[in-house]
Design an enzyme around this catalytic site. Structure first.
Site, PDB file in Angstrom:
ATOM      1  N   SER A 191       0.789  -1.236   0.000  1.00  0.00           N
ATOM      2  CA  SER A 191       0.000   0.000   0.000  1.00  0.00           C
ATOM      3  C   SER A 191       0.819   1.282   0.000  1.00  0.00           C
ATOM      4  O   SER A 191       0.257   2.372  -0.142  1.00  0.00           O
ATOM      5  CB  SER A 191      -0.965  -0.001   1.184  1.00  0.00           C
ATOM      6  OG  SER A 191      -2.044  -0.883   0.926  1.00  0.00           O
ATOM      7  N   ALA A 227      -7.736 -14.394   0.131  1.00  0.00           N
ATOM      8  CA  ALA A 227      -8.611 -14.960   1.153  1.00  0.00           C
ATOM      9  C   ALA A 227      -8.090 -16.259   1.765  1.00  0.00           C
ATOM     10  O   ALA A 227      -8.371 -16.550   2.926  1.00  0.00           O
ATOM     11  CB  ALA A 227     -10.007 -15.199   0.574  1.00  0.00           C
ATOM     12  N   TYR A 234     -10.465   2.408   5.808  1.00  0.00           N
ATOM     13  CA  TYR A 234      -9.449   2.102   4.799  1.00  0.00           C
ATOM     14  C   TYR A 234     -10.033   1.176   3.736  1.00  0.00           C
ATOM     15  O   TYR A 234     -10.554   0.114   4.047  1.00  0.00           O
ATOM     16  CB  TYR A 234      -8.254   1.434   5.466  1.00  0.00           C
ATOM     17  CG  TYR A 234      -7.041   1.322   4.592  1.00  0.00           C
ATOM     18  CD1 TYR A 234      -6.084   2.339   4.577  1.00  0.00           C
ATOM     19  CD2 TYR A 234      -6.832   0.221   3.779  1.00  0.00           C
ATOM     20  CE1 TYR A 234      -4.953   2.253   3.783  1.00  0.00           C
ATOM     21  CE2 TYR A 234      -5.715   0.122   2.972  1.00  0.00           C
ATOM     22  CZ  TYR A 234      -4.776   1.138   2.982  1.00  0.00           C
ATOM     23  OH  TYR A 234      -3.664   1.049   2.189  1.00  0.00           O
ATOM     24  N   SER A 235      -9.924   1.596   2.491  1.00  0.00           N
ATOM     25  CA  SER A 235     -10.480   0.793   1.403  1.00  0.00           C
ATOM     26  C   SER A 235      -9.599   0.877   0.170  1.00  0.00           C
ATOM     27  O   SER A 235      -9.388   1.954  -0.386  1.00  0.00           O
ATOM     28  CB  SER A 235     -11.892   1.273   1.050  1.00  0.00           C
ATOM     29  OG  SER A 235     -12.378   0.585  -0.091  1.00  0.00           O
ATOM     30  N   ASN A 236      -9.083  -0.264  -0.259  1.00  0.00           N
ATOM     31  CA  ASN A 236      -8.261  -0.316  -1.462  1.00  0.00           C
ATOM     32  C   ASN A 236      -9.043   0.089  -2.707  1.00  0.00           C
ATOM     33  O   ASN A 236      -8.468   0.547  -3.694  1.00  0.00           O
ATOM     34  CB  ASN A 236      -7.690  -1.725  -1.644  1.00  0.00           C
ATOM     35  CG  ASN A 236      -6.614  -2.032  -0.622  1.00  0.00           C
ATOM     36  OD1 ASN A 236      -5.511  -1.519  -0.683  1.00  0.00           O
ATOM     37  ND2 ASN A 236      -6.953  -2.869   0.349  1.00  0.00           N
TER      38      ASN A 236
END
Length: 306
Positions: free
Chosen positions: A100, A166, A203-205
């Site tokens: 990130s 995942a 927080y979000s990609n």
């Protein structure tokens, strides 16, 4: 996204564990090493840096590389190994996936475009990407570019519903797949927003996938090309890459390992088609290059004071 200009001498400390979030047990007897270049350092400075590395290693991290740049020169510290199979030690110049930290490069390009008058932070996402943010309560006409950069859009983080991140099985089945930004954004749109735009923080990609798409809409070039042309080349970041689909990390690098929260041993997660992270996390670099980038950014060389 807010930053403050610091003094002409910017002190930056950068560290990474393998694969940023991947932790595994280090080789028995792994030690930390410190090197000093330029300036004058007290022995206590290097001892403190090594102590920080040792503390990180105790968490079970495979390897660590740290760089501290300040008014008295640069120090590097390492601990553990770069590769569990070979036992090669981590070295200061090793490349690694910066995850990130990619977002800072992307945000810088967006703010450069703002400075050039090509967009406004108050522009809506709908204005630049008609119909992309819609469905399940998502509305791009109510979200601004500023909110994307600040993670106040409320948009669902696509990586929370993404097979590659995942599970071990999901990673092994999908790690070489190529994903478009549109596909990643659409994954986020399958879910209702976490909150109304501007009312909270999460927080979000997905935010930065959209920021990358806006860069392309405005410039006609992929975000990787703009980051390379505007930041990587001008600053001479020779070990920094903004890859598109190449799953390799060229040259000497840190390998990553993860158990994805599952029982059993970690698996090697080094090979990864970076399109899965896109503008939210695809880049590769070194601590030296990142230190140079942040010195330039915070020192006012990449953005105007405003």
């Amino acid at each position: 996204m807010k930053t403050e200009l610091i003094s002409r001498v910017v002190a930056t400390t950068l560290a990474t564990a393998l694969a940023s979030i991947a932790l595994a047990v280090p080789a028995e007897g792994a030690t930390a090493a410190v090197s000093v270049r330029g300036g004058t350092h007290h022995a206590s400075d290097s001892t403190a840096l090594k102590a920080h590395v040792d503390t990180i290693m105790k968490t079970g991290t495979v390897g660590v590389v740290v760089r501290s740049t300040g008014p008295h020169g640069t120090r590097n510290a390492t601990g553990g190994v770069a590769d569990q199979a070979t036992g090669d030690p981590a070295r200061p110049g090793d490349r690694f996936r910066i995850a990130s930290t990619t977002k800072t490069f992307v945000a810088t390009v967006v703010l450069q475009l703002v400075a050039e008058g090509r967009l406004s932070l108050d522009d809506t996402v709908e204005h630049w990407l008609p119909g992309v943010v819609s469905g399940n309560g998502n509305d791009g006409s109510k979200i601004t570019v500023r909110q994307l950069l600040q993670h106040t859009s409320g948009l669902f983080d696509y990586t929370a519903d993404f097979p590659e991140f995942a599970s071990k099985a999901g990673y092994q089945a999908n790690r070489y797949a190529t994903w478009t930004a549109e596909q990643l954004a659409a994954t986020g749109m399958r879910h209702a927003p976490n909150f109304q735009p501007g009312t909270s923080w999460s927080y979000s990609n997905t935010n930065y996938i959209l920021a990358g798409m806006i860069i392309k809409k405005i410039t006609g070039h992929d975000w990787t090309q703009e980051v390379t042309a505007r930041i990587i080349r001008p600053l001479g970041l020779h070990d920094t890459l903004a890859p598109t689909t190449d799953s390799r990390i060229p040259g000497r690098h840190l390998r990553g390992y993860s158990a994805f929260g599952e029982a059993g041993p970690e698996i090697d997660v080094t090979a990864l088609n970076p399109s899965a992270g896109g503008a939210a996390g695809a880049m590769i670099s070194t601590t030296a290059d990142l230190s140079r980038f942040y010195q330039a950014l915070l020192g006012g060389k990449l953005l105007r004071p405003a």
